[in-house]
Design an enzyme around this catalytic site. Structure first.
Site, short mmCIF file in Angstrom:
data_model
loop_
_atom_site.label_atom_id
_atom_site.label_comp_id
_atom_site.label_asym_id
_atom_site.label_seq_id
_atom_site.Cartn_x
_atom_site.Cartn_y
_atom_site.Cartn_z
N ASP A 161 -14.27 0.47 -1.60
CA ASP A 161 -14.07 2.03 -2.59
C ASP A 161 -13.25 2.04 -3.65
OD1 ASP A 161 -11.59 0.63 -2.70
OD2 ASP A 161 -10.77 1.76 -0.56
N LYS A 185 -16.67 7.81 -0.95
CA LYS A 185 -16.45 8.20 -0.27
C LYS A 185 -16.77 9.69 -0.70
CE LYS A 185 -12.77 6.12 2.17
NZ LYS A 185 -11.17 5.76 2.98
N ARG A 217 0.50 -1.06 0.18
CA ARG A 217 -0.02 -0.55 -0.09
C ARG A 217 1.14 1.01 0.16
NH1 ARG A 217 -3.48 -1.86 4.85
NH2 ARG A 217 -1.33 -2.97 5.15
#
Lengths: 312, 312, 312, 312, 312, 312
Positions: free
Chosen positions: F168, F191, F96
């Site tokens: 997401d 979001k 990540r």
């Protein structure tokens, strides 16, 4: 022994096909496609995992595109698991930028050699580099072949009054090789500046008067050097039937016009780059395919190149 | 600006001292000592942390020891925190091994260049490399200087009947430079093989008869090439008062005997390597110290070398 | 499996020949020749393309020449297409320069290891390095062999009153190995400085009185360390019949004179470097050839070295 | 001169703060945070562009986390434009894996050194490495400091009957340094195996009877080596008031219990790693902060370390 | 502080000139010339020795020539002694080849990044890379700037009924940034395949009906993606007055025709590449020059980019 | 063909054993042991000389230890003469950290990839990297596999009212793949920040009302993202029977508690990392062993991966 795979770039697909045929195979299926914005899309359609891959790609004009294509092909092969990558570059672009002449220039030949190494090629096969010392600029190993034997054979028995001519000093070594091989004398065209203000003239060293010149050089680009040599030879009283023998026949720019105006009876060259079909003079093309196929086969089978006449 | 530090190897301590003096400094104190088993012990007695270090070390005979010493000095400087390391090699050993001639040889020049890089030198300063294309073999940057200006100046006004002679093809570029600079003609000695069984003879191109030859070359080792040229020149009827001008006067082996037997009136060379004092002919030594000091000073102050006559 | 090729440098040609013989082969034909200026000319007379090449070259005196020769041989092999290059260095010069002692010195051992890697060797085979932690300084893999087994076997059954003596702390590990293997006690010579102004004296730890010492060390160079130990042992009341066992018998400088004056009954060493024939004391030479041949054969066939007694 | 920036890893924040304070600054603000899955999030809150950055991070337990944090910090600094990165590792984890003992092991010390280099650190500062030859395993430069001076000073005037004891051979060099500096004798504990089947016993060389031993070593981990030495010393009749002096006080595992059972009057160590507060024996901690601050300041200002007593 | 030198490649000379002007300087004089065979001749006419060099060269079409020119310029600068080389590539060609999609392709973006590193650039400045994770593919450091702020400011106060539209998923992050900054909602065009045999249709997520779409993307090449989005938006009932905002306006191939047929009221883009003047729609060009000049100035003066709105 | 050897790190020994079993072999015997101070001791008990070695080591928590173990194993294999080293990392820690978000952070993914290369691995096999463009960050080659096929098959025929949900934007590509493969619609959770001061809310795009959501993602760490998505889905009126499908089931920190409170009927994941047995919800684990064994076998035999459904 890993499988031999030959990849044909778009630098000279027919040469690559001939090399493959001589090796009893075909170039691997692959896609090389230009996007509308000029980026190249490269995709191999066959597995090269564990293969001994030779990418045949002379980097003649358009040199940057040819080079980029070679680098992308190499990167694709490397990532696809190729065991060993050899860049077969019968013509090696940027070879003339072998040193800094004025001080703040690139050394293009070294840069290109490094780029080819960066893309994953650990070995290169090249033909008649502009300067033999360029061998030292490759990061990996390099096999430097000569087309002299092939070109000399294509000349057959030279006429009695032939003379091999180096059109400048850089070509003397080549002229010597032809001279020794075919038993004819040689001459050299020197550029001489007669005074600080004077223009450069060409002076010839060696027997020219009444002889038929065979000009030899590693390459012909715009034809300027050859044209100047021809004029000097004619002025020196040569037979007005001139042969030109070069390893690499780029023939760019005004070459057709420049050469068409001269008494050149024959231009002999190889297919290291595709040769233009529209030239106003007889061209004899000697294919490098048998030589390259022989060398690639030996390299693949880990055999010596020592017995090859064209090796050095 | 970091401090400039000059390290003198044992390749030519007096040259290094002269360079240092011209820069208004002294070589850094250091110990270079041979152990009984031949290993070298190197120790710097001054801090070089953060300094701009130039190691002056020609790698003439004994070449392996000189090279090893250079590498050890570089390693010591690097570990001691030197900011930048420049190998100043007025004579660069192994320069003639610039390509493979027969096929299974090393390329010594590239190897040496790589070793110097491995030891931490990111830049080299060299003088009159055997082949200009060697510039491409260095991993870092290289400043290739020429001693031609210095040597030409030392000749003063050449006599009217002088002719600059390249004793082989490799020296033609140099002969041209002298010829242009001093306004005298040039000639070239060609090696010619008259037939497959015949011995090699030397043939001269250019005006020799009744002229006083000035043979120019990048280096003289055993004197063999010069001796062969002298014999050919005499046979061609030159004035028997010959001058020899070379950048690097190695003069090893039988050089003294070989040259002593010839009508050589003067040998002009530089102090790139220490020149033997026992030669039976008049030697004029032109020091490279002012040139090297000028170049080192400019490099240290990040100034251009472009205006330097000796740069390229 | 690629072909195994053994190249013999001039560091110890008879050892290389013996290794080759034990492998049922001969060193590859090659030319190693010095030019008059000291540069080496190296040329392989056999193809090594695709071969698994082992270059046998101890880098004993003259160390710089031996090392340069190794590097040139490696470069020649690499360019000639060798598949893998292993530097077999039974004696590894500059091993004692394994760290900076005073602060501005090179780390010669690391430098040499890096140079060998730069020249193309991806693996090294070494014997009894001066410091075991040197293994960490090689860029590639390294097989660190021990001659202890061979040397211990050559001693046969040690006499009852024998004691193995480490002449300094660096040799303790070796002395322990001999002691364990042959079932005799050990002792150590410590250098002790009795005060800030006082000279260094040698103090012995372990049973010496009335015993016959066998001094063991990794190498003997000028004999100074051994001589000091002998004097200390005699002072401690040992039997005046001393054996010296070292892996590497350099014996340079005054070694002959120094050792000739001492009651040394026998010097046992290997042929890692050629041993001088003119020494005034009985020398027993244990050949490393069988061990090296065994190791090279296993490495070539990709077999484990784990069962080898001499491996670590 | 670039700005000096000190980054404090979590290996020993209070040491880093003390170093910063001694340099008249504070560690740069940065975030080092563990994610729930154990990955570290690192973020610098100050610019380091063009700065001379020193990351203070001993890689004691938990060693992998400490090392990973160092590597991430270095990567962050490098990408943020730091001019030069120095890894200050007062304790260097994995130093004991300095060679392959059995043959198929990693050389952890070299691996870690290479990783630190990969992350962008061109220099390391370390203290009392387990093996001095480890210096050769770093890819960049390394400054190897010694805590001996600091530790010796903290001992003050040693009692008359003191003896410095090396608990194994690896510690002899340290014991010698203490012995010379403080003018007391030294002794060595040897591990001896009395026979092939027999257990290993410890034999002491040097004066112990009636003397107060000061055991010195580079590090104490579980206390096993020290405990064995103490038992051997007691058996040899030493005064039962033993001091232990080590550069690195890891004190892991059963160390508290092991040492608590022994008549150790004092344990002297540095703060190279944080020292446990729960040990059942008097501990005297000598801070490395002044030394590290001095060295960092000199390195930053490109000053010599040569006059430093702790340098080598 | 070293001198700042700006080199302008031929990728966008007017952008480079504007950057230089904003920095109060001019691009360094240099020659970039094509030979008749397409090789580039590059020569710097000013000294860059010791300078902090920024080469401004977007690698838009013709991408291979632009890239080769950048590499040659970098090589020339490096050899001429530049202190640090930064490749300023406002448009980074081959960014879309950021991974292998089908398996036997190159990763062109990584290849190009590596080539730029090979040529000597240790740092790159790029703008709105196609994929943010490309940052990880550069060998050196990279400053990844965003044109969003500049583009958003150029839009002024968006009309009340505006909606920012991502024409595909790759643009969602950009659309979010515009949406947040200008306080208008966003929508996304999804490609949906309704069944295995069915064609791909575009489905819109977010408020479109009766709204004026502002399509945002990192680049527009042939206009295909935008055209498909426009058709989908119109079908969804948007106001037929569409704005298109892209960082890089390549506009190659049929772009003019494709876009000319659509109700696009305005195309806003930067001058990262030269924008065609012949487009049949109103184009508003926002210059990157102030941003690039600001960033180059900060990098040169070793100042933080942290306060820059356009930095990330 | 070299021998295939599989090394099992402690990251997931049962997965490694299953892979080995599927290949008809067993993991090589080796020792991986923690010292009391946390350093790892690694020792191979079988020869790997000349072998084709695959080290199976997911770098899940504790990530630094797992990574260090992988690096040590690789170093051990490399030094023991392994022919080729492939790091099989079914879960790739630090994926990540694929770019700098705020500006002064590391790019952890590239760092880890470089470390793995430094330790000697020339190839990596990874599964469902967090960002596909991470492929470009590996120095060597990388085979990026997908678990989608395996996971989709494990779902069997999805219920009629199922909808695949990307929690997401990063998961949209995955959701599309599931949607296409199983013929059910998809939805995306965005979001959205409703204003500068407002909190972030989640808005759903796609059909949810009355449908049974199958949330798909590359990984689940603490469960936070999934929990937020579930709450948004429930608010949007989905059927309260939710399935969660992730490639990597880290489930660290509060994951058990967080997920236990939600109406999750099933969690489907792979064994890329060992899955906790104490979770308060039904877990279905799909083994990667057959896929990894297939890929390793093909790579070992130099076969194409092209026909593999899971390849890209």
């Amino acid at each position: 022994m890993p499988v031999l795979t030959l990849i044909a770039g778009s630098g000279n697909p027919s040469l690559a096909a001939a090399v493959a045929a001589a090796l009893g195979t075909k170039p691997a299926a692959c896609l090389i496609q230009g996007f509308p914005d000029g980026e190249l899309r490269v995709e191999l359609h066959e597995s090269v995992r564990g293969h001994d891959v030779f990418i045949v790609q002379p980097t003649g004009p358009p040199v940057a595109d040819r080079l980029m294509e070679l680098l992308l092909l190499a990167d694709a092969c490397r990532r696809a698991g190729a065991d060993r990558l050899t860049a077969v570059m019968p013509y090696f672009g940027y070879a003339r930028q072998d040193r800094r002449v004025k001080g703040r220039e690139p050394v293009g030949a070294r840069l290109v050699a490094d780029l080819v190494g960066t893309a994953g090629c650990s070995r290169a096969v090249v033909v008649d580099l502009h300067s033999p010392a360029l061998e030292a600029c490759f990061p990996g190993t390099v096999e430097h072949l000569s087309a002299v034997t092939l070109l000399a054979e294509s000349l057959g028995t030279a006429r009695e009054d032939a003379v091999f001519v180096a059109p400048d000093l850089g070509a003397v070594r080549l002229a010597q090789q032809f001279s020794r091989r075919l038993g004819r004398p040689m001459a050299t065209v020197h550029k001489v500046r007669t005074g600080p203000e004077a223009v450069e003239v060409r002076e010839i060293v060696g027997p020219i008067q009444g002889r038929a010149p065979i000009i030899v050089d590693d390459m012909i680009s715009t034809g300027g050097t050859v044209a100047a040599a021809v004029r000097a030879l004619l002025a020196a009283g040569c037979v007005p039937d001139i042969t030109v023998v070069v390893s690499h026949g780029l023939l760019v720019g005004e070459a057709a016009r420049v050469l068409g105006d001269l008494p050149i009876g024959r231009l002999v060259t190889t297919d290291s780059v595709p040769v233009r079909a529209d030239l106003p003079l007889p061209i004899q093309i000697v294919s490098l395919a048998p030589l390259l196929a022989d060398v690639i086969g030996r390299l693949h089978r880990d055999e010596s190149l020592g017995s090859l006449d064209a090796f050095r």
